[in-house]
Motif scaffolding. Structure first.
Motif, mmCIF file in Angstrom:
data_model
loop_
_atom_site.group_PDB
_atom_site.id
_atom_site.type_symbol
_atom_site.label_atom_id
_atom_site.label_comp_id
_atom_site.label_asym_id
_atom_site.label_seq_id
_atom_site.Cartn_x
_atom_site.Cartn_y
_atom_site.Cartn_z
ATOM 1 N N SER A 168 -42.054 63.432 8.591
ATOM 2 C CA SER A 168 -41.356 62.548 9.629
ATOM 3 C C SER A 168 -40.396 61.639 8.812
ATOM 4 O O SER A 168 -40.675 61.523 7.525
ATOM 5 C CB SER A 168 -42.211 61.958 10.456
ATOM 6 N N VAL A 169 -39.408 60.965 9.326
ATOM 7 C CA VAL A 169 -38.605 60.457 8.575
ATOM 8 C C VAL A 169 -38.703 59.013 8.625
ATOM 9 O O VAL A 169 -38.283 58.030 7.933
ATOM 10 C CB VAL A 169 -36.813 60.763 8.910
ATOM 11 N N ALA A 170 -39.565 58.446 9.708
ATOM 12 C CA ALA A 170 -39.902 57.208 9.672
ATOM 13 C C ALA A 170 -41.091 56.524 10.594
ATOM 14 O O ALA A 170 -41.295 57.315 11.675
ATOM 15 C CB ALA A 170 -38.592 56.253 10.261
ATOM 16 N N ASN A 171 -42.011 55.790 10.050
ATOM 17 C CA ASN A 171 -43.134 55.429 10.996
ATOM 18 C C ASN A 171 -42.771 54.670 11.823
ATOM 19 O O ASN A 171 -41.963 53.417 11.405
ATOM 20 C CB ASN A 171 -44.088 55.102 10.160
ATOM 21 N N GLU A 172 -43.230 54.747 13.023
ATOM 22 C CA GLU A 172 -42.842 53.610 14.228
ATOM 23 C C GLU A 172 -41.512 53.037 14.029
ATOM 24 O O GLU A 172 -41.140 51.724 13.966
ATOM 25 C CB GLU A 172 -43.807 52.592 14.183
ATOM 26 N N PRO A 173 -40.379 53.872 14.337
ATOM 27 C CA PRO A 173 -39.102 53.397 14.254
ATOM 28 C C PRO A 173 -38.537 52.358 15.232
ATOM 29 O O PRO A 173 -37.600 51.612 14.979
ATOM 30 C CB PRO A 173 -38.220 54.628 14.294
ATOM 31 N N LYS A 174 -39.429 52.237 16.127
ATOM 32 C CA LYS A 174 -38.961 50.923 17.025
ATOM 33 C C LYS A 174 -39.611 49.858 16.812
ATOM 34 O O LYS A 174 -39.383 48.707 17.451
ATOM 35 C CB LYS A 174 -39.307 51.584 18.545
ATOM 36 N N PHE A 175 -40.328 49.534 15.860
ATOM 37 C CA PHE A 175 -41.222 48.333 15.395
ATOM 38 C C PHE A 175 -40.805 47.830 14.018
ATOM 39 O O PHE A 175 -40.833 48.641 13.094
ATOM 40 C CB PHE A 175 -42.512 48.597 15.575
ATOM 41 N N SER A 176 -40.486 46.744 14.019
ATOM 42 C CA SER A 176 -40.104 46.014 12.694
ATOM 43 C C SER A 176 -41.070 44.738 12.441
ATOM 44 O O SER A 176 -41.069 43.605 12.781
ATOM 45 C CB SER A 176 -38.845 45.360 12.810
ATOM 46 N N PRO A 177 -42.180 45.341 11.564
ATOM 47 C CA PRO A 177 -43.509 44.425 11.202
ATOM 48 C C PRO A 177 -42.704 43.312 10.431
ATOM 49 O O PRO A 177 -41.917 43.407 9.574
ATOM 50 C CB PRO A 177 -44.314 45.149 10.626
ATOM 51 N N ALA A 178 -43.328 41.905 10.505
ATOM 52 C CA ALA A 178 -42.735 40.796 9.668
ATOM 53 C C ALA A 178 -43.362 40.497 8.589
ATOM 54 O O ALA A 178 -42.630 40.125 7.622
ATOM 55 C CB ALA A 178 -43.128 39.586 10.630
ATOM 56 N N GLY A 179 -44.420 41.371 8.022
ATOM 57 C CA GLY A 179 -44.946 41.082 6.617
ATOM 58 C C GLY A 179 -45.295 42.203 5.839
ATOM 59 O O GLY A 179 -45.776 42.020 4.882
ATOM 60 N N TYR A 180 -45.197 43.478 6.353
ATOM 61 C CA TYR A 180 -45.407 44.662 5.574
ATOM 62 C C TYR A 180 -44.375 45.624 5.833
ATOM 63 O O TYR A 180 -43.311 45.470 6.674
ATOM 64 C CB TYR A 180 -46.804 45.016 5.948
ATOM 65 N N PRO A 181 -44.199 46.605 5.165
ATOM 66 C CA PRO A 181 -43.158 47.507 5.165
ATOM 67 C C PRO A 181 -42.949 48.113 6.297
ATOM 68 O O PRO A 181 -43.961 48.644 7.225
ATOM 69 C CB PRO A 181 -43.451 48.768 4.041
#
Length: 477
Positions: free
Chosen positions: A228-241
């Motif tokens: 896959s090209v991205a894990n959870e592409p709709k979510f931008s965590p504030a403190g981790y990658p």
């Protein structure tokens, strides 16, 4: 129980089992063959919410014997998807915990041996750091490097790849999936692996980065079967990658990546989406834009229900479905954690995701420490399949949920028809293995109850305790 939200990651809190037993106790009852004694008998293994049974082999059942209650009819003449595997992830944290444990070899056998453990057959491997890492790292950190001259997986050679190779030496049927949580920071709008999205001008370079990852893992003895090209592409965590990626951008990256993989002679199959059950629109957009470059979709459990998988499968029946991540937290009432998780994951993942076309069922961390980590600014009470505390190893409900599948359902097995039951009944899913044997996995989400299993004109009866899980096996015709 009421399931809230993680305050930092926005993920649904799924009660995941507290430590169940020390290693020696865990493997009791797991060394028996899963083949039924005779065509007239069925074997049964059971796990109960009070842990009195932990994948414990019970007395064999006789076809034609007495029975009462609802009837589950198993019909091998009606078939669905074939299965690829069941497993979890050697995140940086999980691998560090296992690699440095004095019980390392025993843990590995309990996870991957079909004879002395649960025979896990799937590994979903991060390409770079996640929230469950000891540090934030990529395979090409630093200033912009469009030619990827710096690319290196040296980080993984320390303790991740040695464990992957050991797992494969124990179970040669393991399938590996790979994916990043973030591109290297210099490719992103934030200049960091935390937050932001992939810069448009680096989409092709990011595709090259993923090709190099697949090449490096193949050279290290661990071919990447799915990507896959991205894990959870709709979510931008504030403190981790993490990395936001629109459906349009995911489509562009996949359409760049597929021909690059082919040109490099790599056979990795690309999965779209990699996010929660509650958005069937995004994956359909990607499938519509990528055609033959994608083989299917991959799903997480933190929103919605397994029916989201079938919504997309109905629109794209030629595309596969994979369930690739679910984790949860230790319950506020730890005495209930094991039982709550056994039922929730049993009915939603072992049964629900597979009845909704999943070809694999993958949980999250294989092993965490007693502080639920190491973890970077994320879930502070998540659980792995096992909890490692020096030489002491305990096994959580997740281990047994996967064990009821992986120990008995072999790669290449085909899901077959079995009578569905609603919540509160004996929820179930059935399979025919490559050797012809039949497997029925059942979850009792209600009170103690009798039921019958009918197969080709004969049946057996069984009584399942409340909140328990069981696997039944018998020879096929």
């Amino acid at each position: 129980m009421t399931r809230g939200l993680f305050s930092k990651s926005g993920r649904r809190s799924l009660a995941v089992g507290a430590a169940a037993a020390v290693l020696a106790a865990t493997v009791v009852g797991l060394t028996e063959s899963s083949t039924a004694v005779a065509a007239t008998s069925a074997n049964v293994w059971q796990t109960t919410r009070d842990r009195a049974d932990l994948l414990t082999r019970k007395p064999a059942l006789t076809f034609g014997g007495p029975g009462s209650g609802a009837v589950i009819t198993v019909d091998p003449g009606k078939t669905y998807q074939s299965m690829v595997g069941f497993g979890a992830s050697f995140t940086d944290s999980a691998a560090y915990n296992v690699f440095n444990s004095p019980s390392r070899d025993a843990i590995m056998r309990s996870l991957f041996s079909g004879d002395n453990g649960i025979g896990l057959s799937w590994l979903r491997q991060p390409a770079g750091a996640t929230d469950f890492s000891r540090s934030i790292y990529s395979y090409d950190a630093g200033a912009p490097d469009p030619t990827l001259a710096r690319f290196s997986i040296a980080h993984d050679e320390a303790y991740i790849l040695p464990l992957l190779r050991q797992a494969k030496s124990i179970n040669s049927q393991i399938t590996v999936m790979g994916l990043p949580w973030s591109a290297p920071g210099w490719m992103k709008t934030t200049g960091s692996m935390i937050g932001g999205s992939l810069k448009t001008e680096y989409e092709a370079v990011f595709a090259d980065y993923l090709v190099k990852f697949v090449q490096a893992y193949q050279a290290a003895g661990m071919p990447i079967a799915y990507l896959s090209v991205a894990n959870e592409p709709k979510f931008s965590p504030a403190g981790y990658p993490g990395m936001l990626m629109s459906a349009d951008q995911q489509s562009r990256v996949i359409n760049l990546l597929a021909p690059k993989l082919a040109a490099a002679g790599l056979n990795s199959k690309i999965l779209a989406y990699e996010h929660n059950w509650n958005d069937p629109v995004y994956p359909q957009q990607v499938l519509a834009n990528t055609g033959a470059n994608t083989v299917g979709t991959s799903w997480h459990c933190y929103g919605g229900n397994p029916g989201g998988q079938s919504t997309v499968r109905a629109a794209y029946p030629a595309k596969d479905v994979f369930f690739t991540e679910c984790s949860g937290t230790e319950s506020g009432n730890t005495a209930n954690t094991f039982g709550d998780t056994l039922v929730w994951q049993g009915r939603n993942l072992a049964v629900g995701s597979v009845r909704n076309w999943a070809r694999a069922v993958s949980l999250w961390n294989l092993a965490l420490d007693t502080s639920h980590g190491p973890v970077i600014k994320s879930c502070s009470d998540c659980m792995g399949l096992v909890t490692v505390d020096g030489s002491t190893v305990t096994y959580n409900a997740d281990y047994y949920v996967l064990g009821h599948l992986a120990k008995f359902v072999k790669p290449g097995a085909v899901r077959i028809e079995s009578s569905a039951q609603a919540q509160g009944g004996i929820e179930n899913v059935a399979f025919r293995n490559p050797d012809g044997s039949i497997v029925l996995v059942a979850v009792n989400s209600g009170g103690a109850q009798n039921f019958q299993v009918a197969y080709r004109g004969s049946s057996f009866g069984y009584r399942m305790p409340a909140g328990s899980m069981a696997t039944f096996t018998w020879p096929g015709a």
